[in-house]
Design an enzyme around this catalytic site. Structure first.
Site, PDB file in Angstrom:
ATOM      1  N   CYS A 290      14.789  38.547  47.686  1.00  0.00           N
ATOM      2  CA  CYS A 290      15.045  37.926  48.993  1.00  0.00           C
ATOM      3  C   CYS A 290      14.204  38.581  50.088  1.00  0.00           C
ATOM      4  O   CYS A 290      13.809  37.919  51.052  1.00  0.00           O
ATOM      5  CB  CYS A 290      16.520  38.033  49.346  1.00  0.00           C
TER       6      CYS A 290
ATOM      7  N   THR B  88      54.644  46.515  28.269  1.00  0.00           N
ATOM      8  CA  THR B  88      54.667  45.369  29.187  1.00  0.00           C
ATOM      9  C   THR B  88      54.325  44.086  28.450  1.00  0.00           C
ATOM     10  O   THR B  88      54.934  43.034  28.668  1.00  0.00           O
ATOM     11  CB  THR B  88      53.673  45.587  30.347  1.00  0.00           C
TER      12      THR B  88
ATOM     13  N   HIS C 170      20.855  33.689  46.232  1.00  0.00           N
ATOM     14  CA  HIS C 170      21.535  34.656  47.080  1.00  0.00           C
ATOM     15  C   HIS C 170      21.767  34.067  48.474  1.00  0.00           C
ATOM     16  O   HIS C 170      21.257  33.000  48.817  1.00  0.00           O
ATOM     17  CB  HIS C 170      20.725  35.945  47.166  1.00  0.00           C
TER      18      HIS C 170
ATOM     19  N   GLY D 215      52.747  48.803  32.333  1.00  0.00           N
ATOM     20  CA  GLY D 215      53.955  49.267  33.005  1.00  0.00           C
ATOM     21  C   GLY D 215      53.781  50.616  33.664  1.00  0.00           C
ATOM     22  O   GLY D 215      52.667  51.074  33.936  1.00  0.00           O
TER      23      GLY D 215
ATOM     24  N   GLU E 126      20.702  34.799  51.484  1.00  0.00           N
ATOM     25  CA  GLU E 126      19.553  34.563  52.353  1.00  0.00           C
ATOM     26  C   GLU E 126      18.840  33.258  51.992  1.00  0.00           C
ATOM     27  O   GLU E 126      18.429  32.498  52.867  1.00  0.00           O
ATOM     28  CB  GLU E 126      18.569  35.736  52.251  1.00  0.00           C
TER      29      GLU E 126
ATOM     30  N   GLU F  36      48.359  46.278  36.059  1.00  0.00           N
ATOM     31  CA  GLU F  36      49.644  45.638  36.356  1.00  0.00           C
ATOM     32  C   GLU F  36      50.842  46.387  35.782  1.00  0.00           C
ATOM     33  O   GLU F  36      51.972  46.088  36.130  1.00  0.00           O
ATOM     34  CB  GLU F  36      49.646  44.196  35.832  1.00  0.00           C
TER      35      GLU F  36
END
Length: 360
Positions: free
Chosen positions: A105, A216, A63, A305, A65, A303
């Protein structure tokens, strides 16, 4: 030593904000690689100087940190621990407090005992949510929460949506002509310019998944991959009730994984997974988003149609809309979706006008 101990009390709020801004910049560098984790940035400051910084590695890696601390160790060697004890930490999200792919962390920071930790916002994940702060305060470390909180929450809006609403963050995207049409019936038309198309490929690299409907997929035969930008391909999602898409369609090729939601079968062939939905047409957007939530999908671009876009708009299941308004006029065709949202940004991408909205 006393001077160093009191230094942070004389730092102006503007400087604190600058360091947190740097955290947010760093966090953004994890876009497209850290999901389903949040994007996080961390900065370690000693006497007004950044001595270490980092952002969250691709999913499963260290991570932010940890990476910031490692940078201090690499720079200063045996002096690192002493320097960190006199430093201030800035973190864009509450340090984790649980064992996942990596150790907590918060425990690491507690052992290092910096003078103070600034946290932009709390982590809403149930295993963290305040527990990281509690670990730090129990170790005697001063903690301040809320520095650039609004900006930090916006940066991780995908993560916050998934945790809070049990679904991915939904981005609607389309291009439309100057006179309000997004295409012609059963005919592929390019409306946006080359710069806009490259920007769309960058967006694909930053989101977990991308979705289109049957029409689409048939008319445009899109690949939905990242070809004009560097980055990972998103998971491709196809809505195909009756499995009408030809098997040689680009969306079913081996360039990326694809999930086909349908009403016919559940099956898995190479990189294509077919998922049958009972009562296919009933609450379809809700069912799709919940299925994707269970797969740890944190964000998705819709995206098209038009019918598919409107299905999510009508269900009120969208968060952001990115609309390219082009100079082309079509005079007739498929009208662009109608929706109500708050305009966040309007800018030119070459000669296309990009408008970004969020749901009100």
């Amino acid at each position: 030593m006393c001077q160093r101990y009191d230094f942070h009390r004389f730092v102006s709020m503007d400087m604190h904000k600058q360091y947190m801004h740097r955290c947010l910049e760093l966090a953004q560098m994890g876009a497209g690689s850290v999901s389903p984790n949040p994007m996080v940035g961390a900065v370690i400051v000693l006497d007004g100087k950044i001595i270490g910084e980092g952002y969250t590695s691709p999913y499963g890696g260290p991570h932010a940190e940890v990476n910031a601390v490692q940078q201090v160790v690499q720079k200063y060697g045996e002096e690192a621990k002493r320097l960190i004890e006199g430093s201030i930490f800035y973190v864009s999200l509450e340090p984790c407090a649980h064992y996942g792919k990596t150790p907590p962390c918060a425990n690491m920071i507690a052992e290092l005992k910096p003078l103070k930790v600034y946290i932009a916002c709390l982590d809403p994940f149930a295993k963290v949510n305040g527990k990281g702060v509690e670990i730090l305060r129990e170790a005697g470390i001063e903690v301040e929460i809320g520095l650039l909180e609004k900006e930090a929450v916006w940066l991780n809006r995908r993560f916050f949506t998934r945790i809070g609403q049990f679904r991915p963050y939904v981005i609607l995207k389309w291009a439309q002509s100057k006179d309000g049409f997004m295409g012609m019936q059963n005919k592929q038309i390019w409306l946006s310019n080359a710069a806009s198309r490259q920007l769309v490929h960058r967006w694909r690299s930053e989101e977990d998944a991308i979705l289109v409907g049957t029409n689409t997929a048939v008319v445009d035969n899109p690949s939905l991959t990242v070809r004009e930008w560097q980055g990972n391909n998103p998971l491709r999602i196809l809505l195909d009730r009756d499995l009408a898409i030809p098997l040689d369609a680009n969306i079913l090729d081996d360039q990326a994984d694809t999930i086909v939601f349908n009403a016919k079968k559940t099956d898995w062939t190479a990189n294509v997974k077919y998922i049958e939905l009972e009562n296919y047409g009933l609450y379809l957007p809700q069912n799709i988003l919940y299925q994707l939530y269970l797969m740890d999908v944190q964000s998705i671009i819709i995206e098209g149609g038009r019918a598919t876009l409107h299905m999510f708009i009508d269900a009120d299941l969208w968060d952001e809309a990115r609309v390219f308004e082009t100079e082309t006029k079509l005079f007739n065709g498929i009208t662009a979706p109608q929706f109500s949202g708050q305009l966040l940004e309007s800018k030119l991408v070459s000669n296309d006008l990009l408008k970004i909205y969020k749901k009100q």
